[in-house]
Design a protein around this motif. Structure first.
Motif, short mmCIF file in Angstrom:
data_model
loop_
_atom_site.label_atom_id
_atom_site.label_comp_id
_atom_site.label_asym_id
_atom_site.label_seq_id
_atom_site.Cartn_x
_atom_site.Cartn_y
_atom_site.Cartn_z
N UNK A 69 -4.76 3.88 -4.41
CA UNK A 69 -3.39 4.27 -4.10
C UNK A 69 -3.28 5.22 -2.91
N UNK A 70 -4.02 6.31 -2.92
CA UNK A 70 -3.86 7.33 -1.87
C UNK A 70 -4.28 6.78 -0.51
N UNK A 71 -5.46 6.16 -0.43
CA UNK A 71 -5.91 5.62 0.86
C UNK A 71 -4.95 4.55 1.39
N UNK A 72 -4.52 3.56 0.57
CA UNK A 72 -3.52 2.61 1.08
C UNK A 72 -2.22 3.28 1.52
N UNK A 73 -1.78 4.29 0.77
CA UNK A 73 -0.56 5.01 1.15
C UNK A 73 -0.70 5.58 2.57
N UNK A 74 -1.81 6.23 2.84
CA UNK A 74 -2.03 6.82 4.16
C UNK A 74 -2.15 5.75 5.23
N UNK A 75 -2.90 4.70 4.95
CA UNK A 75 -3.13 3.64 5.94
C UNK A 75 -1.83 2.96 6.33
N UNK A 76 -1.04 2.56 5.34
CA UNK A 76 0.18 1.80 5.64
C UNK A 76 1.24 2.66 6.32
N UNK A 77 1.20 3.95 6.11
CA UNK A 77 2.11 4.82 6.84
C UNK A 77 1.65 5.01 8.29
N UNK A 78 0.36 5.19 8.49
CA UNK A 78 -0.16 5.33 9.85
C UNK A 78 0.08 4.05 10.65
N UNK A 79 -0.14 2.90 10.03
CA UNK A 79 0.12 1.63 10.70
C UNK A 79 1.59 1.46 11.07
N UNK A 80 2.45 2.07 10.28
CA UNK A 80 3.89 1.95 10.50
C UNK A 80 4.37 2.78 11.70
N UNK A 81 3.59 3.79 12.08
CA UNK A 81 4.05 4.75 13.08
C UNK A 81 4.38 4.10 14.44
N UNK A 82 3.52 3.21 15.00
CA UNK A 82 3.90 2.57 16.28
C UNK A 82 5.22 1.81 16.18
N UNK A 121 11.45 9.94 6.90
CA UNK A 121 10.71 8.89 6.18
C UNK A 121 9.93 8.08 7.21
N UNK A 122 8.68 7.81 6.95
CA UNK A 122 7.90 7.00 7.87
C UNK A 122 7.94 5.54 7.41
N UNK A 123 7.20 5.22 6.38
CA UNK A 123 7.28 3.89 5.78
C UNK A 123 7.93 4.06 4.41
N UNK A 124 9.27 4.00 4.33
CA UNK A 124 9.98 4.42 3.12
C UNK A 124 9.54 3.72 1.84
N UNK A 125 9.18 2.43 1.94
CA UNK A 125 8.87 1.68 0.73
C UNK A 125 7.63 2.22 0.03
N UNK A 126 6.76 2.92 0.76
CA UNK A 126 5.54 3.43 0.14
C UNK A 126 5.81 4.59 -0.81
N UNK A 127 7.07 4.98 -0.97
CA UNK A 127 7.39 5.96 -2.01
C UNK A 127 6.90 5.47 -3.36
N UNK A 128 6.90 4.15 -3.55
CA UNK A 128 6.46 3.56 -4.82
C UNK A 128 5.02 3.94 -5.13
N UNK A 129 4.16 3.92 -4.11
CA UNK A 129 2.75 4.26 -4.30
C UNK A 129 2.62 5.72 -4.71
N UNK A 130 3.35 6.59 -4.02
CA UNK A 130 3.30 8.02 -4.34
C UNK A 130 3.79 8.27 -5.77
N UNK A 131 4.87 7.61 -6.15
CA UNK A 131 5.41 7.77 -7.51
C UNK A 131 4.41 7.30 -8.55
N UNK A 132 3.71 6.22 -8.24
CA UNK A 132 2.74 5.66 -9.18
C UNK A 132 1.58 6.62 -9.41
N UNK A 133 1.12 7.28 -8.36
CA UNK A 133 0.07 8.29 -8.51
C UNK A 133 0.52 9.39 -9.48
N UNK A 134 1.73 9.87 -9.28
CA UNK A 134 2.26 10.94 -10.13
C UNK A 134 2.37 10.48 -11.58
#
Length: 337
Positions: A69-82, A121-134
């Protein structure tokens, strides 16, 4: 090796695939997308709870969450930045003039997709991943407490209360917290169903009968919820409408248990790719194809048919990406190897 549950593969695939058009800007009303939006998040959370394993070792749990969860969350947000930078330029006609504006999306990422004066918000949909970790951590804590089931049940009830209060008098717009409030109960429901062997067996005739019953009830409750203007009754009907929509979805997927497909298994394995990439692909199609070649405005509102057609296109485009990640970059799917 993890035991595959075929109807869960169908459930994971259909839940994320139907979520895509729900995230595409479109006209609203008493239409399929509005109906789906009521219970699809509950389906995603139910699936996550159903597949949650009870581990005694905290170190194993945290290691699992880090990789899945955490690594994909970071990766997909970084990919979203460009994409975020390009979209900023296309919307405003110029690039940010202050360094802090470039940094604000990363602040938002680390604040779990917060959106305020100092974060975007960077990649807003990834809130789901963060919520799942919690939610995973909350369940782990409760499982290690005396009377943990009661503690977790209390948290679910508290979440529902906070969701209703927030709808009446908004005290937070943070997607992670709002998402946890309204879906923790369905996550825990999925976990309990797996622990107690509920939905373990499939029988097409029985599942079809229960699907018809729960589907009709979900439609009735959805219609009542959508049209009830008195707030207490409007919110009182919300969770039952979600529950029966979720049950109808589960029984429909159980009806598909006899249909085995490697494509569905691959899509199921790639649900993290759906979550991380679909918003960016929808945006690329809008700004890279529809706007320059078909002169579609950046704030165009799609019709439901257009939204579902675009959702299908995105689903098809994601498949080769999922296959590539499975073969070469498993961490993109939340896998260690």
């Amino acid at each position: 090796m993890n035991e595959r549950i075929n109807w869960i593969d169908w459930s994971k695939f259909l839940a994320v695939a139907l979520t895509v058009p729900c995230h595409i800007p479109q006209t609203r009303g008493d239409q399929p997308v509005t109906y789906f939006m009521v219970f699809l998040l509950a389906c995603l959370m139910f699936n996550s709870g159903y597949l949650k394993k009870k581990r005694a070792n905290w170190r194993d749990n945290l290691s699992k969450y880090w990789y899945s969860l955490v690594i994909p969350y970071l990766i997909y947000n970084i990919l979203f930045y460009p994409f975020w930078l390009v979209r900023y330029y296309l919307i405003h006609g110029f690039m940010p003039s202050h360094l802090f504006v470039y940094i604000k999306p990363f602040v938002g990422m680390f604040l779990l997709q917060a959106h305020n004066s100092y974060a975007y918000e960077l990649n807003p949909v990834t809130w789901f991943i963060a919520a799942l970790v919690i939610m995973h951590i909350l369940l782990d804590i409760c499982n290690n407490l005396k009377h943990g089931n009661w503690w977790m049940t209390g948290l679910c009830i508290l979440g529902m209360i906070l969701y209703v209060v927030n709808k009446y008098h908004i005290f937070t717009n943070h997607l992670v917290f709002v998402g946890i409030f309204k879906s923790l109960i369905f996550y825990y429901m999925g976990y309990l169903c797996r622990q107690y062997g509920i939905f373990k067996t499939c029988n097409f005739k029985k599942d079809a009968g229960w699907f018809i019953i729960t589907f009709i009830l979900s439609i009735v409750l959805f219609a009542y919820h959508a049209n009830e203007t008195y707030f207490p009754l409007h919110m009182l009907s919300y969770f039952p409408a979600v529950l029966f929509g979720l049950l109808a979805f589960i029984f429909f997927c159980k009806m598909l248990d006899g249909v085995h497909s490697k494509i569905i298994v691959n899509y199921s394995n790639g649900t993290m790719v759906f979550i991380g990439m679909h918003w960016m692909i929808v945006g690329c199609i809008r700004y890279g194809i529809l706007k320059p070649f078909f002169h579609v405005s950046g704030d165009y509102i799609y019709s439901p048919i257009e939204a579902y057609a675009l959702g299908l296109v995105v689903t098809l485009l994601l498949y080769p990406m999922i296959l590539f990640f499975q073969a070469k970059m498993p961490w993109m799917l939340g896998k260690r190897r």
